[in-house]
Design a protein around this motif. Structure first.
Motif, mmCIF file in Angstrom:
data_model
loop_
_atom_site.group_PDB
_atom_site.id
_atom_site.type_symbol
_atom_site.label_atom_id
_atom_site.label_comp_id
_atom_site.label_asym_id
_atom_site.label_seq_id
_atom_site.Cartn_x
_atom_site.Cartn_y
_atom_site.Cartn_z
ATOM 1 N N THR A 39 -17.103 12.596 46.390
ATOM 2 C CA THR A 39 -17.275 13.111 45.044
ATOM 3 C C THR A 39 -18.712 12.875 44.605
ATOM 4 O O THR A 39 -19.265 11.803 44.817
ATOM 5 N N ILE A 40 -19.318 13.870 43.992
ATOM 6 C CA ILE A 40 -20.696 13.763 43.548
ATOM 7 C C ILE A 40 -20.694 13.238 42.119
ATOM 8 O O ILE A 40 -20.111 13.833 41.231
ATOM 9 N N ILE A 41 -21.360 12.098 41.915
ATOM 10 C CA ILE A 41 -21.442 11.504 40.591
ATOM 11 C C ILE A 41 -22.886 11.126 40.345
ATOM 12 O O ILE A 41 -23.527 10.500 41.179
ATOM 13 N N GLY A 42 -23.398 11.486 39.178
ATOM 14 C CA GLY A 42 -24.757 11.138 38.827
ATOM 15 C C GLY A 42 -25.380 12.211 37.955
ATOM 16 O O GLY A 42 -24.719 13.171 37.565
ATOM 17 N N THR A 43 -26.645 12.054 37.638
ATOM 18 C CA THR A 43 -27.378 13.028 36.842
ATOM 19 C C THR A 43 -28.103 13.963 37.800
ATOM 20 O O THR A 43 -28.998 13.524 38.525
ATOM 21 N N PRO A 44 -27.717 15.233 37.837
ATOM 22 C CA PRO A 44 -28.242 16.156 38.853
ATOM 23 C C PRO A 44 -29.759 16.199 38.983
ATOM 24 O O PRO A 44 -30.266 16.287 40.095
ATOM 25 N N ALA A 45 -30.505 16.111 37.900
ATOM 26 C CA ALA A 45 -31.963 16.208 37.990
ATOM 27 C C ALA A 45 -32.581 15.051 38.756
ATOM 28 O O ALA A 45 -33.705 15.153 39.229
ATOM 29 N N TYR A 46 -31.841 13.934 38.904
ATOM 30 C CA TYR A 46 -32.387 12.736 39.543
ATOM 31 C C TYR A 46 -31.668 12.385 40.844
ATOM 32 O O TYR A 46 -31.914 11.331 41.410
ATOM 33 N N MET A 47 -30.810 13.259 41.318
ATOM 34 C CA MET A 47 -30.004 12.959 42.509
ATOM 35 C C MET A 47 -30.787 13.109 43.805
ATOM 36 O O MET A 47 -31.469 14.100 44.020
ATOM 37 N N ALA A 48 -30.608 12.121 44.657
ATOM 38 C CA ALA A 48 -31.172 12.197 46.001
ATOM 39 C C ALA A 48 -30.433 13.289 46.778
ATOM 40 O O ALA A 48 -29.274 13.595 46.474
ATOM 41 N N PRO A 49 -31.077 13.881 47.779
ATOM 42 C CA PRO A 49 -30.425 14.933 48.558
ATOM 43 C C PRO A 49 -29.067 14.519 49.129
ATOM 44 O O PRO A 49 -28.102 15.282 49.058
ATOM 45 N N GLU A 50 -28.972 13.293 49.682
ATOM 46 C CA GLU A 50 -27.702 12.855 50.251
ATOM 47 C C GLU A 50 -26.633 12.685 49.179
ATOM 48 O O GLU A 50 -25.450 12.903 49.413
ATOM 49 N N SER A 86 -25.637 24.063 41.123
ATOM 50 C CA SER A 86 -25.642 24.262 42.577
ATOM 51 C C SER A 86 -27.052 24.575 43.078
ATOM 52 O O SER A 86 -27.456 24.124 44.154
ATOM 53 N N ASP A 87 -27.833 25.326 42.306
ATOM 54 C CA ASP A 87 -29.217 25.616 42.688
ATOM 55 C C ASP A 87 -30.076 24.353 42.618
ATOM 56 O O ASP A 87 -30.958 24.144 43.450
ATOM 57 N N LEU A 88 -29.792 23.503 41.632
ATOM 58 C CA LEU A 88 -30.522 22.243 41.512
ATOM 59 C C LEU A 88 -30.231 21.334 42.704
ATOM 60 O O LEU A 88 -31.133 20.748 43.281
ATOM 61 N N PHE A 89 -28.956 21.246 43.102
ATOM 62 C CA PHE A 89 -28.590 20.448 44.277
ATOM 63 C C PHE A 89 -29.302 20.975 45.516
ATOM 64 O O PHE A 89 -29.855 20.214 46.303
ATOM 65 N N ARG A 90 -29.316 22.302 45.686
ATOM 66 C CA ARG A 90 -29.975 22.912 46.844
ATOM 67 C C ARG A 90 -31.466 22.592 46.835
ATOM 68 O O ARG A 90 -32.047 22.240 47.869
ATOM 69 N N SER A 91 -32.097 22.652 45.666
ATOM 70 C CA SER A 91 -33.529 22.344 45.580
ATOM 71 C C SER A 91 -33.807 20.908 46.030
ATOM 72 O O SER A 91 -34.749 20.661 46.776
ATOM 73 N N HIS A 92 -32.981 19.964 45.560
ATOM 74 C CA HIS A 92 -33.164 18.576 45.983
ATOM 75 C C HIS A 92 -33.008 18.435 47.497
ATOM 76 O O HIS A 92 -33.698 17.621 48.113
ATOM 77 N N MET A 93 -32.111 19.222 48.081
ATOM 78 C CA MET A 93 -31.831 19.079 49.508
ATOM 79 C C MET A 93 -32.847 19.776 50.404
ATOM 80 O O MET A 93 -33.131 19.277 51.494
ATOM 81 N N VAL A 94 -33.415 20.921 49.990
ATOM 82 C CA VAL A 94 -34.234 21.701 50.917
ATOM 83 C C VAL A 94 -35.609 22.125 50.414
ATOM 84 O O VAL A 94 -36.491 22.402 51.234
ATOM 85 N N GLU A 95 -35.839 22.187 49.133
ATOM 86 C CA GLU A 95 -37.122 22.691 48.627
ATOM 87 C C GLU A 95 -38.208 21.615 48.758
ATOM 88 O O GLU A 95 -37.968 20.447 48.496
ATOM 89 N N PRO A 96 -39.425 22.003 49.141
ATOM 90 C CA PRO A 96 -40.512 21.024 49.189
ATOM 91 C C PRO A 96 -40.869 20.559 47.780
ATOM 92 O O PRO A 96 -40.700 21.298 46.807
ATOM 93 N N VAL A 97 -41.363 19.349 47.683
ATOM 94 C CA VAL A 97 -41.748 18.777 46.395
ATOM 95 C C VAL A 97 -42.974 19.522 45.886
ATOM 96 O O VAL A 97 -43.975 19.632 46.605
ATOM 97 N N PRO A 98 -42.924 20.048 44.656
ATOM 98 C CA PRO A 98 -44.105 20.730 44.126
ATOM 99 C C PRO A 98 -45.245 19.750 43.872
ATOM 100 O O PRO A 98 -45.022 18.559 43.663
ATOM 101 N N ASP A 99 -46.447 20.254 43.877
ATOM 102 C CA ASP A 99 -47.625 19.438 43.587
ATOM 103 C C ASP A 99 -47.694 19.227 42.077
ATOM 104 O O ASP A 99 -47.821 20.191 41.329
ATOM 105 N N PRO A 100 -47.618 17.987 41.601
ATOM 106 C CA PRO A 100 -47.674 17.747 40.160
ATOM 107 C C PRO A 100 -48.947 18.313 39.517
ATOM 108 O O PRO A 100 -48.906 18.808 38.398
#
Length: 185
Positions: A39-50, A86-100
């Motif tokens: 079960t996925i529990i947490g705040t999506p914006a701060y979730m690690a990919p795993e 679901s798009d946010l989860f996918r971004s955490h899992m596969v998208e490269p980190v943007p340059d701040p």
């Protein structure tokens, strides 16, 4: 802390719904649970990919969340912003980190801070610091001007990943005027 008539500093522990009990694969049948494994529990914006994938998490998931917070402190927003969870989860899992620096005009990061962000926000847990203590040690070792704002920058840079930004030659710090040096003495 809550102020009560007989105790001005009464500690009160609140459940934010993030507690997770589950039965492992080795049995434990009949034990009470709040949620099931995976079960996925947490705040999506701060979730690690795993964590977003419903996998096993450890202290390195906290390192990832701290990396997201650092990114947000530097830019004013988390590295990934999506309308759908679901798009946010996918971004955490596969998208490269943007340059701040490409997200905030005038922001200049040292190579050491870029590296710290890349390792804290690594997709694979084994590529991150082992825990937040190690992350804090790396943070404390950063140079004094690890992040700075350049004056006069008003246009955002071309959006790029943090890996691309690390490949670019570093910008030197702005020259200090003799008057500024005298004032500092």
């Amino acid at each position: 802390l809550q102020s009560l008539p007989d105790e001005p500093h009464h500690p009160k522990l609140l459940d934010f719904g993030l507690a997770k009990l589950y039965i492992d694969d080795e049995g434990g049948e009949g034990e009470p649970t709040l949620t099931k494994a995976g079960t996925i529990i947490g705040t999506p914006a701060y979730m690690a990919p795993e964590q977003a994938a419903g996998g096993t998490v450890d202290a390195r998931a906290d390192v990832y969340a701290a990396g997201v917070l650092l990114f947000e402190l530097l830019t004013g927003r988390p590295p990934f912003v999506e309308d759908r969870r679901s798009d946010l989860f996918r971004s955490h899992m596969v998208e490269p980190v943007p340059d701040p620096a490409s997200m905030r005009p005038g922001l200049v990061l040292s190579r050491e801070l870029q590296e710290l962000l890349l390792t804290a926000l690594a997709k694979e847990p084994v590529d991150r610091p082992a825990d937040c203590k190690e992350l804090l040690e790396r943070f404390d070792a950063l140079p004094e001007m690890a992040a700075r704002m350049e004056s006069g920058a008003i246009e955002p840079r071309r959006e790029q990943t943090l890996i691309e930004a690390r490949r670019a030659p570093p910008k030197p710090p702005p020259p200090r005027s003799r008057g500024a040096l005298a004032a500092a003495e």
